[in-house]
Design an enzyme around this catalytic site. Structure first.
Site, PDB file in Angstrom:
ATOM      1  N   GLY A  16       8.375  -9.326   0.841  1.00 32.64           N
ATOM      2  CA  GLY A  16       9.653  -8.746   0.469  1.00 32.64           C
ATOM      3  C   GLY A  16       9.676  -8.054  -0.880  1.00 32.64           C
ATOM      4  CB  THR A  19      13.758  -6.083   0.146  1.00 35.15           C
ATOM      5  OG1 THR A  19      13.335  -5.533   1.395  1.00 35.15           O
ATOM      6  CG2 THR A  19      15.241  -6.391   0.217  1.00 35.15           C
ATOM      7  CD  GLU A  35       1.403  -0.604  -1.547  1.00 38.93           C
ATOM      8  OE1 GLU A  35       0.319  -0.793  -2.111  1.00 38.93           O
ATOM      9  OE2 GLU A  35       1.946  -1.458  -0.832  1.00 38.93           O
ATOM     10  CE1 TYR A  47      -3.276  -5.418   8.113  1.00 37.47           C
ATOM     11  CE2 TYR A  47      -2.510  -3.204   7.603  1.00 37.47           C
ATOM     12  CZ  TYR A  47      -2.562  -4.556   7.311  1.00 37.47           C
ATOM     13  OH  TYR A  47      -1.902  -5.037   6.209  1.00 37.47           O
ATOM     14  CG  ASP A  82       6.612  -2.155  -3.416  1.00 38.60           C
ATOM     15  OD1 ASP A  82       6.179  -3.311  -3.383  1.00 38.60           O
ATOM     16  OD2 ASP A  82       6.660  -1.407  -2.428  1.00 38.60           O
TER      17      ASP A  82
END
Length: 215
Positions: A16, A19, A35, A47, A82
């Site tokens: 989070g 946020t 980011e 991934y 962030d």
């Protein structure tokens, strides 16, 4: 408060940070440095195949981080960031190097570029690093509830190792003052007012020029 201040928000994937950073910037009247994930040409591929794409991904993030570092340095505004650049090197690159996903040569190249970036006049240490943390179960639950599709499909063992590395990393982190905040201590979605006390506390820490852990 002096003219320009920088707060970096650190913590696990999916915990989070974005946020939190947006809410904090709103309360303190800071600008945000977020980011960039959308439009990242390597993230989905990474991934699916760590070994093939981790170097490309880390170099991409490092380049984006440098552009943001320069933008903040030449701006008159205060910023909430962030994710810190320290996580790129201390957690992600190191983890994949240790696991054999990044070669010795690639890791050395990445580290050299990072060190060159730190030596530029644009780089500054944060005035405060806020570390969001919680239990492993709570962190994984957040990834499953709010994470991106490729994160939700990633083996839990990957997140468990990352969690352990984060906890070890923050215990020895000394590049700037640290404030630990438990993710169970607020709820920005269902109880926005729970953030008020945290915002005041962070402002006080900035004003005092010091930070301590919150339990």
């Amino acid at each position: 408060m002096h003219a320009k201040q920088l707060i970096s928000v650190a913590g696990m994937v999916g915990i989070g940070k974005t946020t939190f950073a947006e809410a904090l910037a709103d309360r303190l009247h800071f600008h945000t440095s977020l980011e960039k994930v959308d439009g990242n040409p390597y993230l989905d591929a990474f991934y699916k195949d760590f070994q093939r794409w981790v170097f490309h991904l880390q170099i991409y993030f490092l380049g984006e981080r440098f552009k943001e570092t320069k933008r903040m340095a030449t701006s008159p505004f205060n910023f909430v960031q962030d994710r810190s650049i320290y996580e790129d090197t201390g957690i992600f690159a190191r983890m994949h190097y240790d696991n054999g996903n990044m070669s010795e040569a690639d890791y050395q190249t990445y580290t050299d570029l990072f060190e060159a970036m730190v030596m530029t006049p644009y780089f500054r240490r944060p005035d405060l690093l806020i570390y969001l943390h919680g239990s492993l179960d709570a962190t994984i639950a957040r990834i499953q509830r709010r994470g991106r599709a490729m994160e939700k499909e990633t083996d839990v063992g990957y997140w468990r190792e990352m969690y352990d590395r984060y906890e070890q990393w923050i215990d020895s982190f000394s590049s700037c003052p640290v404030l630990k905040i438990d993710i169970d201590g607020y709820d920005l979605y269902r109880d926005p007012q729970s953030f008020d006390q945290i915002a005041v506390m962070i402002q006080d820490k900035l004003n005092a020029g010091e930070a301590s852990s919150v339990h």
